[in-house]
Enzyme design. Structure first.
Site, PDB file in Angstrom:
ATOM      1  N   ASP A  77       0.854  -1.180   0.000  1.00  0.00           N
ATOM      2  CA  ASP A  77       0.000   0.000   0.000  1.00  0.00           C
ATOM      3  C   ASP A  77       0.891   1.231   0.000  1.00  0.00           C
ATOM      4  O   ASP A  77       1.962   1.227   0.607  1.00  0.00           O
ATOM      5  CB  ASP A  77      -0.947   0.002   1.206  1.00  0.00           C
ATOM      6  N   ASP A 136       2.245   9.986 -10.760  1.00  0.00           N
ATOM      7  CA  ASP A 136       3.557  10.120 -11.425  1.00  0.00           C
ATOM      8  C   ASP A 136       3.724  11.410 -12.232  1.00  0.00           C
ATOM      9  O   ASP A 136       4.816  11.995 -12.216  1.00  0.00           O
ATOM     10  CB  ASP A 136       3.833   8.906 -12.323  1.00  0.00           C
ATOM     11  N   LYS A 146      12.582   5.104 -12.934  1.00  0.00           N
ATOM     12  CA  LYS A 146      11.654   5.204 -11.799  1.00  0.00           C
ATOM     13  C   LYS A 146      11.885   4.035 -10.850  1.00  0.00           C
ATOM     14  O   LYS A 146      11.903   4.197  -9.628  1.00  0.00           O
ATOM     15  CB  LYS A 146      10.191   5.226 -12.269  1.00  0.00           C
ATOM     16  N   ARG A 192       8.655   2.287  -3.993  1.00  0.00           N
ATOM     17  CA  ARG A 192       8.333   0.864  -4.206  1.00  0.00           C
ATOM     18  C   ARG A 192       9.614   0.045  -4.342  1.00  0.00           C
ATOM     19  O   ARG A 192       9.755  -1.028  -3.741  1.00  0.00           O
ATOM     20  CB  ARG A 192       7.486   0.751  -5.485  1.00  0.00           C
TER      21      ARG A 192
END
Ligand code: ITT
Length: 189
Positions: free
Chosen positions: A64, A142, A162, A168
């Site tokens: 999450d 983004d 990225k 992440r």
């Protein structure tokens, strides 16, 4: 080889996790057979832990995320998905009109089920919000997030870059180090 099962409806997340994990010899597939139950909470950790406890099978993973905006005291944070669906990028930028401090960060909490327990891994990337949405890559916020030290939004840079910088990527790399410490590099469980 360890194969993680990622309980998510978001293919972009799976792709980015795959890139982050590739150098560790850990695979990841999208788990479509289980439903992710998302409770409402101010804590990403609580949301992840609850979702996993309902189906705690080995190598199941849930993530999450939230975008936390400094000048809005961390809003939208764990409510980022709802805010994205309701007021969207334009709405968020409107809230930021005339605001000098455009600092924000993304936080990712990844949970792993193993041996009946849940282990959590966190990643954070700091940056600033752009004045306008820019770029067509990525997803979600983004187009308005410029990571620290860069001039491009996440949506303007390729997925590979990225995946090197993102919240992440950091969380999944921490998970990978943990799994590697248990199983050894590139080996199965
Ligand atoms: P799940 O099925 O895994 O829950 P989701 O897309 O609903 O996928 P989250 O609830 O974790 O993901 O994400 C909360 C919000 O944050 C959502 O609106 C996403 O678009 C946004 N978000 C998450 N990670 C992001 C990233 O890397 N870049 C841009 N926006 C992101």
């Amino acid at each position: 080889m360890v194969m993680l099962r990622f309980m998510t409806g978001n293919r972009n997340k799976v792709r980015e996790a795959e890139l982050a994990l590739s150098q560790y010899g850990i695979g990841i597939v999208m788990e479509t057979g289980l439903r992710k139950v998302e409770i409402q909470s101010d804590s990403l950790e609580e949301i992840v832990t609850y979702a996993l406890r309902l189906n705690c099978v080995d190598w199941l993973v849930v993530e999450d995320d939230g975008l936390f905006i400094d000048s809005l005291n961390g809003f939208p944070g764990p409510y980022s998905e709802y805010v994205y669906r309701t007021i969207g990028l334009r709405g968020v930028l409107k809230l930021m009109q005339g605001v000098v401090n455009r600092g924000a960060y993304f936080k990712s909490v990844v949970g792993l089920c193993l041996g009946g327990g849940v282990k959590l891994f966190t990643g954070v990337v700091r940056g600033v919000l752009s004045e306008e949405p820019r770029g067509s890559g990525g997803f979600g916020y983004d187009p308005i997030f410029i990571p620290e030290g860069y001039g491009e939004t996440f949506a303007e840079m390729g997925v590979e870059l990225k995946a090197k910088l993102s919240h992440r990527s950091m969380a999944f790399k921490r998970l990978a180090s943990y799994v590697t410490s248990l199983t050894g590099p590139g080996q199965g469980a």
